[in-house]
Design an enzyme around this catalytic site. Structure first.
Site, PDB file in Angstrom:
ATOM      1  N   GLU A   1       0.873  -1.167   0.000  1.00 43.17           N
ATOM      2  CA  GLU A   1       0.000   0.000   0.000  1.00 43.17           C
ATOM      3  C   GLU A   1       0.918   1.227   0.000  1.00 43.17           C
ATOM      4  O   GLU A   1       1.832   1.303   0.825  1.00 43.17           O
ATOM      5  CB  GLU A   1      -0.878   0.004   1.264  1.00 43.17           C
TER       6      GLU A   1
ATOM      7  N   ARG B   1       5.454 -12.821   9.410  1.00 43.86           N
ATOM      8  CA  ARG B   1       6.066 -11.497   9.231  1.00 43.86           C
ATOM      9  C   ARG B   1       7.458 -11.493   9.822  1.00 43.86           C
ATOM     10  O   ARG B   1       7.715 -12.183  10.805  1.00 43.86           O
ATOM     11  CB  ARG B   1       5.291 -10.445  10.037  1.00 43.86           C
TER      12      ARG B   1
ATOM     13  N   LYS C   1       4.564   0.446   9.147  1.00 41.23           N
ATOM     14  CA  LYS C   1       4.598   1.744   8.490  1.00 41.23           C
ATOM     15  C   LYS C   1       3.921   2.812   9.338  1.00 41.23           C
ATOM     16  O   LYS C   1       4.361   3.954   9.366  1.00 41.23           O
ATOM     17  CB  LYS C   1       3.914   1.653   7.120  1.00 41.23           C
TER      18      LYS C   1
HETATM   19  P1  ATP Z   1       2.631  -2.160   7.641  1.00 45.12           P
HETATM   20  O1  ATP Z   1       1.909  -2.519   8.875  1.00 45.12           O
HETATM   21  O2  ATP Z   1       4.073  -1.913   7.853  1.00 45.12           O
HETATM   22  O3  ATP Z   1       1.948  -1.105   6.830  1.00 45.12           O
HETATM   23  P2  ATP Z   1       1.489  -3.913   5.759  1.00 45.12           P
HETATM   24  O4  ATP Z   1       1.457  -5.407   5.729  1.00 45.12           O
HETATM   25  O5  ATP Z   1       0.221  -3.215   5.989  1.00 45.12           O
HETATM   26  O6  ATP Z   1       2.606  -3.485   6.776  1.00 45.12           O
HETATM   27  P3  ATP Z   1       1.713  -3.522   2.953  1.00 45.12           P
HETATM   28  O7  ATP Z   1       2.154  -2.324   2.220  1.00 45.12           O
HETATM   29  O8  ATP Z   1       0.295  -3.888   2.873  1.00 45.12           O
HETATM   30  O9  ATP Z   1       2.158  -3.340   4.471  1.00 45.12           O
HETATM   31  O10 ATP Z   1       2.641  -4.764   2.606  1.00 45.12           O
HETATM   32  C1  ATP Z   1       2.966  -5.210   1.325  1.00 45.12           C
HETATM   33  C2  ATP Z   1       3.384  -6.635   1.432  1.00 45.12           C
HETATM   34  O11 ATP Z   1       4.500  -6.770   2.294  1.00 45.12           O
HETATM   35  C3  ATP Z   1       2.272  -7.479   2.000  1.00 45.12           C
HETATM   36  O12 ATP Z   1       2.176  -8.675   1.257  1.00 45.12           O
HETATM   37  C4  ATP Z   1       2.719  -7.745   3.409  1.00 45.12           C
HETATM   38  O13 ATP Z   1       2.218  -8.940   3.879  1.00 45.12           O
HETATM   39  C5  ATP Z   1       4.243  -7.727   3.292  1.00 45.12           C
HETATM   40  N1  ATP Z   1       4.854  -7.340   4.558  1.00 45.12           N
HETATM   41  C6  ATP Z   1       4.640  -6.209   5.260  1.00 45.12           C
HETATM   42  N2  ATP Z   1       5.325  -6.213   6.408  1.00 45.12           N
HETATM   43  C7  ATP Z   1       6.019  -7.386   6.438  1.00 45.12           C
HETATM   44  C8  ATP Z   1       6.914  -7.985   7.372  1.00 45.12           C
HETATM   45  N3  ATP Z   1       7.239  -7.385   8.521  1.00 45.12           N
HETATM   46  N4  ATP Z   1       7.426  -9.198   7.064  1.00 45.12           N
HETATM   47  C9  ATP Z   1       7.111  -9.800   5.909  1.00 45.12           C
HETATM   48  N5  ATP Z   1       6.264  -9.300   4.996  1.00 45.12           N
HETATM   49  C10 ATP Z   1       5.726  -8.095   5.246  1.00 45.12           C
HETATM   50 MG    MG Z   2      -1.267  -2.257   5.202  1.00 46.62          MG
END
Ligand code: ATP
Ligand code: MG
Length: 555
Positions: A37, A262, A272
């Site tokens: 995102e 994760r 984020k």
């Molecule tokens: P955040 O909480 O940091 O925003 P998110 O999962 O909402 O994390 P996205 O931008 O939706 O962030 O993530 C893009 C991809 O990266 C998704 O497939 C997510 O599962 C993966 N991802 C995000 N954080 C991690 C992590 N700590 N370890 C492994 N994969 C991750």
């Molecule tokens: Mg997200």
């Protein structure tokens, strides 16, 4: 732990794909995607997902798309999109296609109409608060909305008018009609569209309704012909909804969602939202602050794409959540830099040394190799002069036990140069040491002195023929291993995570330092030029990592 970039270790996802290929599921095709995102910069957790998705595609001769999951316009913007593209490329990956969930808004709308026509979605007038109350709990079933049995024509009409902007934000939502008694709360008639009058960074004001994440994600995957949709464990409970939507719509393909753990990294934060808070509240100097676990921060700190890819390979992919020690990441960068960084000398806290028996106007250009194990990296000239600078901590008036550096009346070798002896200590009125008077042994260049052993070797630079530099020493951003477990992660920020040294001197050759090269300042650590603040005539170096785990290397 052993690793080889060309030979990925086995993990459960690769096993699933091997089996699918054998069964000719998806006609032997492998297509993945990385779906961030654009609401912040990518962090080291995303690197795990990037390496996994792009790595799997490369390994199985498949493709990997980059797709922006841009259904939350209030938090997303173009700056974030651009940073994400830059970071994925910098990590060394090329996407097959670059897409946005917003590319599919029209199709997503049409699919929602299809669901309504099939009696599988309805427009609900309950407020967000009421919907929450009606949803039930883990132990109690939910309650059906009075609107649940609205007629199909009425639903079609209302949904069309939602799109046309006839209603206020929050007045209606479109919900999937699944099962209010499902043990899985995600299946209790989840909202799939909401009214939201906000500007979208790509579609502008074209839409005032936006599709929800779960509904959007599975259809976007299907439209792109993704075969294996890899996501993190918290989406396990959403998989039935992913499958439900695609089953009902009979779209082109039905990707397999597979969840993995994760990455959680000690002494830092990988969310984020929280990283955004650190930036907005100015606890750090921006998303690319070298203390940040963002890709941009790691890059600015001097990390290499290779080290980050190596790290992701080492930590592996499993279904168990666990915390990874910061030492693993540091190990990976040290491995790379030990092999590839050019050696140089820099004195961070200088002490003046006058060599009384060295001619006043003489300069010797000493040839010193750029890497002790790699002659192919060549040599450089390091000027030696009458006045040199050494590290304050390399001299002790009252030496602690086992001190192998310079003491009054003692000898030490200057790296790549002569043996010197300290004869006198000069202090200012406050009693602070400001200068050492020494002599050098002219017969010790490249050979041991006659009849005695000199154990210590210290680094140095010429006073006159060296350059001023600012050196930034970074430490962990948090004081505790698991800041995420604290009530307020801001309470455990390490206030001493940045030390700025302004009076440093670096050897003459570093005036030609490049942004691409990495340097090992002998005995001090690994450093790179700061990409933002280092300009011609003003050298600024960032410490990437210390030479050894646990801090400064001592003799
Ligand atoms: P955040 O909480 O940091 O925003 P998110 O999962 O909402 O994390 P996205 O931008 O939706 O962030 O993530 C893009 C991809 O990266 C998704 O497939 C997510 O599962 C993966 N991802 C995000 N954080 C991690 C992590 N700590 N370890 C492994 N994969 C991750
Ligand atoms: Mg997200």
């Amino acid at each position: 732990m052993s690793t080889n970039e060309n030979q990925p270790s086995a993990n459960f996802i690769r096993q699933i794909i091997h089996a699918d290929l054998k069964d000719q599921k998806y006609n032997g095709k492998v297509a993945t995607r990385f779906p961030p995102e654009p609401n912040g910069y990518l962090h080291i957790g995303h690197a795990k997902s990037i390496c996994l998705n792009f790595g799997i595609a490369a390994e199985f001769n498949g493709t990997c798309n980059l797709r922006f999951d841009d259904t939350n316009p209030e938090k997303e913007n173009i700056e974030y999109m651009e940073s994400i593209e830059r970071d994925v490329q910098w990590l060394g990956f090329e996407w097959a296609g670059l897409y946005n969930a917003s590319d599919y808004f029209e199709q997503l709308y049409n699919y929602a109409v299809q669901l309504i026509e099939q009696g599988l979605a309805y427009v609900d007038s309950l407020s967000a608060e009421q919907i929450r109350l009606y949803r039930g709990t883990l132990t109690e079933p939910g309650k059906e909305s009075p609107d649940r049995n609205r007629s199909i024509p009425d639903n079609l009409d209302l949904f069309q008018r939602m799109r046309a902007g006839e209603f206020a934000d929050g007045q209606y939502v479109l919900r999937a009609k699944i099962d209010m008694a499902s043990p899985n709360i995600n299946m209790r008639d989840p909202a799939i569209y909401r009214i939201r009058r906000v500007h979208h960074h790509r579609t502008g004001h074209a839409w005032c309704i936006y599709p929800m994440y779960d509904y959007t994600h599975c259809i976007s995957d299907a439209i792109e012909g993704i075969t294996h949709s890899l996501c993190t464990l918290e989406f396990e409970d959403h998989r039935p909804l992913y499958d439900w939507v695609l089953d009902k719509l009979q779209t082109l393909c039905h990707p397999q969602q597979i969840e993995f753990a994760r990455l959680q990294l000690e002494y830092t934060i990988v969310s984020k939202r929280k990283l955004n808070q650190l930036v907005m509240e100015k606890h750090v100097h921006g998303w690319d602050d070298p203390r940040m676990p963002t890709i941009a921060g790691l890059r600015r700190a001097g990390f290499t794409p290779k080290a980050i890819r190596d790290f992701c390979e080492r930590i592996g992919v499993t279904k168990q959540n666990s915390w990874i020690e910061m030492g693993v990441l540091e190990y990976c960068i040290r491995e790379d830099l030990n092999e590839n960084a050019l050696r140089a000398m820099a004195v961070l806290k200088p002490l003046r040394v006058v060599i009384d028996n060295y001619p006043e106007d003489q300069t010797e250009q000493l040839e010193i190799s750029n890497h002790p194990q790699k002659p192919e990296l060549g040599k450089r000239n390091v000027p030696f002069t009458k006045v040199i600078l050494i590290e304050q901590e390399d001299f002790a008036e009252i030496p602690p036990p086992k001190f192998k550096r310079l003491i009054t009346g003692g000898e030490v070798r200057l790296r790549g140069s002569y043996v010197i002896q300290c004869n006198e200590v000069i202090k200012n009125a406050e009693g602070v040491i400001i200068e050492l008077r020494c002599t050098y042994d002219a017969d010790t260049l490249g050979k041991n002195p006659e009849g005695r052993k000199v154990k210590g070797v210290i680094h140095w630079v010429s006073e006159q023929q060296s350059h001023p530099a600012e050196v930034r020493l970074y430490d962990r951003l948090f004081k505790v291993p698991n800041p995420d477990n604290e009530e307020n992660f801001l309470d455990v920020i390490n206030k001493d995570s940045l030390e700025v040294l302004t009076g440093c001197r670096v050897e003459a050759s570093l005036v030609n330092a490049t942004f691409e090269n990495r340097y090992q300042f002998e005995r001090t650590g690994y450093f790179c030029l700061d990409a933002i603040d280092s300009v011609k005539g003003r050298l600024v170096f960032n410490r990437t990592v210390t030479l050894r785990e646990g801090g400064w290397e001592k003799d």
